[in-house]
Enzyme design. Structure first.
Site, PDB file in Angstrom:
ATOM      1  CG  ASP A   1      -2.121   0.895   1.176  1.00 45.55           C
ATOM      2  OD1 ASP A   1      -2.366   1.641  -0.058  1.00 45.55           O
ATOM      3  OD2 ASP A   1      -2.842   0.788   2.147  1.00 45.55           O
TER       4      ASP A   1
ATOM      5  CD  GLN B   1      11.768   2.975   5.054  1.00 42.14           C
ATOM      6  OE1 GLN B   1      11.631   3.750   4.336  1.00 42.14           O
ATOM      7  NE2 GLN B   1      12.880   2.198   5.158  1.00 42.14           N
TER       8      GLN B   1
ATOM      9  CG  HIS C   1      19.497  -1.943   5.632  1.00 44.63           C
ATOM     10  ND1 HIS C   1      20.718  -1.055   5.948  1.00 44.63           N
ATOM     11  CD2 HIS C   1      18.841  -2.301   6.844  1.00 44.63           C
ATOM     12  CE1 HIS C   1      20.833  -1.241   7.280  1.00 44.63           C
ATOM     13  NE2 HIS C   1      19.818  -1.610   7.825  1.00 44.63           N
ATOM     14  CG  ASN C   2      20.449  -6.038   5.061  1.00 48.96           C
ATOM     15  OD1 ASN C   2      21.090  -5.724   3.933  1.00 48.96           O
ATOM     16  ND2 ASN C   2      20.822  -5.489   6.110  1.00 48.96           N
TER      17      ASN C   2
ATOM     18  CG  HIS D   1      18.413  -8.318  13.012  1.00 50.08           C
ATOM     19  ND1 HIS D   1      19.413  -8.655  12.195  1.00 50.08           N
ATOM     20  CD2 HIS D   1      18.924  -6.894  13.262  1.00 50.08           C
ATOM     21  CE1 HIS D   1      20.356  -7.921  11.926  1.00 50.08           C
ATOM     22  NE2 HIS D   1      20.043  -6.774  12.797  1.00 50.08           N
TER      23      HIS D   1
END
Length: 292
Positions: free
Chosen positions: A184, A188, A191-192, A228
Site C-alpha cells: 500500500d 517503509q 535494508h536486507n 532482525h
C-alpha cells in the site's frame, strides 16, 4: 603580432609635433583557449537522446525495447535495461544498471536505483527503490559512521507498490520482495528485508532492517516490525500491532507486543472491565460521601 598604426594628426601638425598612437591586436592562441562552462554540458547532452515513444531521454548505452514508452521528463541512465511494453511516467528516473521487466508500469516521479524490477509490476507515483538504508555505528572516536550499503533491491513479478513507498537497498544481503506481493501507500521497507510471495502490506507499515517474512503474510495498517525478526508464513497482524520477537506459527496476532489474537482480545476486555470497575467504585464512594 599584428600592428596597426594610426596617425592622429594632420600633415602640418606632424611636421612640428609628430604624435603617433599604436594599437596592438594579438590573435588568441588555441593553446590558451578557455572553455565555456556550458561545453561540458554539451558533451553530456550528446550521450543522451530523446526516445521516440513518449519524448523522454535515455543514455545511448541503455538497452530499451522498441515497444517501451518513456514519457517526457523521464530519464533512463547508462547501462539500464527496459523490457517490452514498459511505461515510465513523467519525471521518473531510472538509475544506472537498473533492470525493468516487461509490461511494468511506473507512475510519475518514481526513482529506481540499484535495483531490479520484475515483469508486470505496477509502481505508483513517488516510489523510491534502491536508495541507501539507515545504518550507522559509533566508532572508537565517538563519531557516527555510515555502514556501507552496496547491494541491491530485487522486486519480483506481478508486484504492486503504492505511492510514496520506500524500499532500501541491502547492505549484507539483497532486499527482496516476492512475486505477487501487494504494498500500500507510505510503506517503509528497510535494508536486507526479505518478503515472501503473495504478501499484503497495508498503509503506513514500517519494517525495520533484516526482517524475514514468509509467504501469504498480511500486515494491517501501521503495523511495525522490529529489526532482525522472523515472521512465519500465513501470519496475519491486526492494525497498529508491533512485532518485537519472532513469530514461528501461522495465525492471527495483535497488540503491542504482538501476541495471538485471542489472548490480545482477552487483554483488551480485561483492561476495559478493570477500568469500568475502578470508575464505578470511585463513583459509589463519591456518592456515599455526599450522602453523609
Amino acid at each position: 603580432m599584428a600592428i596597426r598604426i594610426a596617425k592622429l594628426a594632420s600633415h602640418n601638425f606632424m611636421k612640428s609635433n609628430i604624435r603617433t598612437t599604436f594599437f596592438f591586436s594579438r590573435p588568441i592562441s588555441n593553446n590558451n583557449t578557455s572553455r565555456h562552462p556550458d561545453d561540458d554540458f554539451k558533451i553530456c547532452d550528446q550521450e543522451y537522446q530523446q526516445w521516440c515513444n513518449g519524448g523522454g531521454m535515455f543514455h545511448k548505452s541503455a538497452r530499451i525495447d522498441p515497444t517501451a514508452r518513456i514519457e517526457i521528463g523521464a530519464l533512463v541512465h547508462s547501462e539500464s535495461t527496459v523490457g517490452a511494453n514498459v511505461s515510465i511516467g513523467s519525471g521518473s528516473i531510472v538509475g544506472p544498471s537498473v533492470n525493468i521487466g516487461q509490461s511494468t508500469t511506473t507512475g510519475y516521479k518514481v526513482v529506481l536505483s540499484n535495483c531490479t524490477i520484475g515483469d508486470f509490476c505496477v509502481i505508483h507515483h513517488g516510489v523510491c527503490i534502491g536508495q541507501d538504508g539507515f545504518g550507522f555505528f559509533v566508532d572508537e572516536k565517538g563519531s557516527m559512521v555510515k555502514k556501507p550499503q552496496i547491494l541491491k533491491a530485487r522486486i519480483g513479478n506481478h508486484v504492486e507498490i503504492g505511492a510514496n513507498t520506500c524500499i532500501d537497498r541491502g547492505s549484507w544481503r539483497d532486499t527482496i520482495v516476492g512475486d505477487h506481493t501487494k504494498i500500500d501507500n507510505l510503506v517503509q521497507i528497510g535494508h536486507n528485508v526479505e518478503i515472501g510471495k503473495s504478501c499484503m502490506l497495508c498503509g503506513q507499515v514500517g519494517i525495520a532492517g533484516s526482517v524475514t517474512m514468509g509467504d501469504y503474510v498480511t500486515l494491517g495498517g501501521r503495523v511495525s516490525v522490529r529489526d532482525h525478526v522472523c515472521i512465519a508464513s500465513k501470519v496475519r497482524l491486526a492494525a497498529n500491532s508491533c512485532v518485537t520477537k519472532n513469530i514461528t506459527e501461522a495465525g492471527d496476532y495483535g497488540g503491542f507486543p504482538a501476541i495471538p489474537i485471542h489472548e490480545w482480545r482477552k487483554q483488551v476486555v480485561s483492561v476495559r472491565q478493570t477500568s469500568n470497575e475502578f470508575w464505578y467504585h470511585r463513583k459509589m464512594k463519591s456518592a456515599d460521601k455526599r450522602s453523609r
